[in-house]
Design an enzyme around this catalytic site. Structure first.
Site, PDB file in Angstrom:
ATOM      1  CE1 TYR A 117       3.621  -2.673 -12.551  1.00 42.86           C
ATOM      2  CE2 TYR A 117       3.425  -3.052 -10.195  1.00 42.86           C
ATOM      3  CZ  TYR A 117       2.844  -2.789 -11.418  1.00 42.86           C
ATOM      4  OH  TYR A 117       1.489  -2.645 -11.508  1.00 42.86           O
ATOM      5  CG  ASN A 171       3.527  -0.335   2.300  1.00 44.93           C
ATOM      6  OD1 ASN A 171       4.475   0.244   1.816  1.00 44.93           O
ATOM      7  ND2 ASN A 171       3.042  -1.447   1.770  1.00 44.93           N
ATOM      8  N   GLY A 172       2.744  -3.196   4.147  1.00 46.34           N
ATOM      9  CA  GLY A 172       3.627  -4.332   4.386  1.00 46.34           C
ATOM     10  C   GLY A 172       2.849  -5.593   4.687  1.00 46.34           C
ATOM     11  CB  CYS A 185       6.609 -10.992  -2.456  1.00 48.44           C
ATOM     12  SG  CYS A 185       7.053  -9.679  -1.312  1.00 48.44           S
ATOM     13  CG  ASP A 204       6.045  -5.737 -19.390  1.00 54.55           C
ATOM     14  OD1 ASP A 204       6.097  -4.644 -18.798  1.00 54.55           O
ATOM     15  OD2 ASP A 204       5.027  -6.459 -19.362  1.00 54.55           O
ATOM     16  CB  CYS A 210      -0.899   0.003   1.217  1.00 53.53           C
ATOM     17  SG  CYS A 210      -1.832  -1.517   1.422  1.00 53.53           S
ATOM     18  CB  CYS A 222      10.919  -4.159  -1.884  1.00 49.43           C
ATOM     19  SG  CYS A 222      10.028  -4.823  -3.284  1.00 49.43           S
ATOM     20  N   GLY A 238      -1.916   1.799  -4.642  1.00 49.64           N
ATOM     21  CA  GLY A 238      -3.119   1.093  -4.229  1.00 49.64           C
ATOM     22  C   GLY A 238      -4.367   1.783  -4.717  1.00 49.64           C
TER      23      GLY A 238
HETATM   24  P1  5GP Z   1       1.807 -11.002 -15.443  1.00 54.01           P
HETATM   25  O1  5GP Z   1       0.829 -10.543 -16.447  1.00 54.01           O
HETATM   26  O2  5GP Z   1       2.983 -11.729 -16.005  1.00 54.01           O
HETATM   27  O3  5GP Z   1       1.143 -11.794 -14.328  1.00 54.01           O
HETATM   28  O4  5GP Z   1       2.368  -9.710 -14.691  1.00 54.01           O
HETATM   29  C1  5GP Z   1       3.395  -8.929 -15.267  1.00 54.01           C
HETATM   30  C2  5GP Z   1       2.855  -7.599 -15.691  1.00 54.01           C
HETATM   31  O5  5GP Z   1       2.176  -6.997 -14.593  1.00 54.01           O
HETATM   32  C3  5GP Z   1       3.935  -6.634 -16.102  1.00 54.01           C
HETATM   33  O6  5GP Z   1       3.441  -5.907 -17.222  1.00 54.01           O
HETATM   34  C4  5GP Z   1       4.114  -5.691 -14.920  1.00 54.01           C
HETATM   35  O7  5GP Z   1       4.259  -4.334 -15.361  1.00 54.01           O
HETATM   36  C5  5GP Z   1       2.859  -5.847 -14.128  1.00 54.01           C
HETATM   37  N1  5GP Z   1       3.125  -6.104 -12.715  1.00 54.01           N
HETATM   38  C6  5GP Z   1       4.231  -6.538 -12.099  1.00 54.01           C
HETATM   39  N2  5GP Z   1       4.053  -6.628 -10.786  1.00 54.01           N
HETATM   40  C7  5GP Z   1       2.794  -6.246 -10.528  1.00 54.01           C
HETATM   41  C8  5GP Z   1       2.004  -6.107  -9.337  1.00 54.01           C
HETATM   42  O8  5GP Z   1       2.447  -6.340  -8.202  1.00 54.01           O
HETATM   43  N3  5GP Z   1       0.717  -5.678  -9.529  1.00 54.01           N
HETATM   44  C9  5GP Z   1       0.216  -5.385 -10.757  1.00 54.01           C
HETATM   45  N4  5GP Z   1      -1.053  -4.960 -10.866  1.00 54.01           N
HETATM   46  N5  5GP Z   1       0.914  -5.497 -11.879  1.00 54.01           N
HETATM   47  C10 5GP Z   1       2.183  -5.926 -11.769  1.00 54.01           C
HETATM   48 MG    MG Z   2       3.048  -3.632 -17.043  1.00 50.59          MG
END
Ligand code: 5GP
Ligand code: MG
Length: 471
Positions: free
Chosen positions: A263, A122-123, A403, A366, A15, A257, A42
């Site tokens: 990301y 958060n955590g 995680c 990506d 969060c 992290c 979030g």
């Molecule tokens: P996948 O579709 O392989 O399950 O997730 C990877 C994609 O989701 C990547 O495009 C990345 O930008 C995004 N992504 C990576 N980690 C997270 C996350 O914790 N939450 C969300 N909503 N998207 C994520």
């Molecule tokens: Mg993405």
């Protein structure tokens, strides 16, 4: 648990938290701005707790609900006029049914014999389930599945009326990742776990105020001046006496992290002094050196991998093209395509630009592959738009382990890379080639010593053993 209350083990939270003290400034209004800046952390719920501060304490005002910041706080004028010297804010990234439950929105407000407590978190507490069981055996009644409520109960059960003393006493019992910001209506207290898994920074606000937030981009949004990061294991207390600090947990060495850089964090934020956008561009440059591609154009996936894709293109000497366009207006609405649409690579959120990719050998950069859903869709979409070849380049290593410290990664069986080689993954995704950035390259790009970063999702080796429900 048949009445819809979330089970603690099902809840993970990545969060955004913020909060501070500043007399004479519209602190509720500023906190709403800070939450807007933290919205990417979030989108399930938002909340703000406000109080006048001072020893008398006048009660805590709270609004929290499911939805985006703009939905929960549609009336900024009301916030602007709300009296108060202190505030605590939260945006929640919960998933599944529990994540959307308005009951789990934060800050959480609890009344107890010494007054009130509003807690934002958060955590993810590794021993949350065990602590909860222990408290329930002693008669505690929980209304939510959040770690915030757990902390509030622990504080309330300490004999000490002073919230910082009670928190200092219970802090050693908390295991795992946490960045808490809480208030008793008199002061704001921040606490970061001894490993520093989740980010938390400190800034100066106004003439004599201070502000805490998960990311520095929140400071920019309210005109606060960055001072430093909260030290792992440190408690900071903000009130009319200014800023006090106590090292309440023995510092274990920072394990920030790594996924925050890859990301999660916003590109205009700095973590440990490193700008997130610049780190991502360097991830892309190194990716191009480690896994060059014989191709015509490079494209990123909006928004999170644009920086890495531009670094890749620059290093490879290939043109960066906007071959994928994102629809910004879909938001959190989950629209399930029909099977035929899915198989053809039709998607409402992302679209390939046919005139750009037609007949081209395309590199898609990506930031990560988790389940592989996104990549599978992207490759199909590119081919449908006429790409001759599709080369996937990922600006992080394969995610092979879940995680337990607050990032939304599924069970390891659902992680595409947990049981497949890169070649098998390329086959599964129908890509002409795939290349993941090495862990060493990822760490070099971020520019911090390896030991200061949590890399568990890429290595399966955890800085803190995970017990209980996750074993
Ligand atoms: P996948 O579709 O392989 O399950 O997730 C990877 C994609 O989701 C990547 O495009 C990345 O930008 C995004 N992504 C990576 N980690 C997270 C996350 O914790 N939450 C969300 N909503 N998207 C994520
Ligand atoms: Mg993405």
């Amino acid at each position: 648990m048949h009445h819809g209350v979330a089970r603690p083990a099902e809840i993970k939270e990545a969060c955004g938290v913020c909060g501070g003290w500043a007399e004479g400034s519209p602190i509720a209004y500023l906190t709403c701005f800070a939450l807007y800046a933290l919205q990417h952390r979030g989108q399930e719920s938002a909340g703000i707790a406000v109080a006048r501060g001072g020893e008398t304490g006048s009660g805590i005002w709270l609004r929290r609900d499911s939805g985006l910041v703009a939905e929960v706080f549609p009336d900024l004028g009301e916030l602007r006029n709300r009296p108060g010297s202190l505030a605590v804010g939260h945006v929640r990234y919960g998933y599944g049914r529990e994540g959307k439950d308005p009951e789990n929105a934060q800050p959480l407000l609890l009344r107890y014999r010494h007054g009130e407590l509003a807690v934002a978190h958060n955590g993810h507490l590794l021993n949350g389930a065990a602590l909860r069981e222990e408290l329930e055996e002693q008669g505690a009644i929980f209304q939510t599945g959040t770690d915030s409520e757990l902390l509030a109960h622990l504080i309330a059960r300490q004999g000490d009326a002073a919230v910082e003393e009670a928190l200092a006493a219970v802090a050693p019992r908390l295991q795992g990742a946490f960045a808490f910001i809480l208030t008793d209506g008199r002061k704001v207290v921040g606490l970061r776990d001894r490993h520093g898994f989740r980010p938390l920074s400190l800034a100066a606000l106004g003439d004599s105020g201070f502000y805490l937030a998960s990311e520095t981009c929140a400071f920019d949004a309210i005109g606060a001046g960055f001072i430093r990061e909260v030290v792992p294991g440190e408690m900071v207390i903000l009130d009319d006496a200014g800023l006090r600090s106590r090292q309440v947990l023995e510092r274990a060495g920072t394990s920030l992290c790594l996924f925050e850089y890859i990301y999660f964090a916003r590109p205009d934020s700095n973590l440990q002094g490193r700008n997130v956008h610049l780190a991502r561009r360097e991830l892309g440059r190194r990716l191009a050196r480690e896994h060059p591609a014989d191709a015509d154009i490079v494209t990123g996936v909006p928004d999170s991998s644009i920086a890495a894709a531009s670094g890749f293109a620059e290093q490879a000497g290939l043109p960066y093209e906007m071959a994928l366009v994102k629809n910004r207006y879909i938001g959190r609405t989950f629209i399930q395509p029909t099977r035929r649409m899915r198989e053809e690579g039709v998607d409402l959120k992302l679209n390939a630009v046919q005139k750009i990719v037609e007949g081209k050998r395309v590199v898609i950069v990506d930031d990560s592959i988790v389940r592989g859903t996104t990549s599978l869709k992207l490759v199909r979409m590119m081919r449908r738009a006429g790409a001759r070849e599709v080369h996937l380049r990922i600006s992080s290593p394969p995610v092979i382990a879940s995680c337990y410290y607050g990032i939304d990664t599924p069970d390891s069986r659902e992680l595409l890379a947990s049981s497949r080689t890169p070649a098998e993954i390329a086959g599964f995704l129908h890509a002409d080639s795939i290349g993941y950035l090495s862990l060493a390259g990822t760490i070099k790009a971020v520019g911090l010593p390896e030991a200061q970063l949590c890399r568990a999702c890429f290595t399966g080796r955890y800085p803190v053993a995970c017990g209980g429900h996750h074993a």
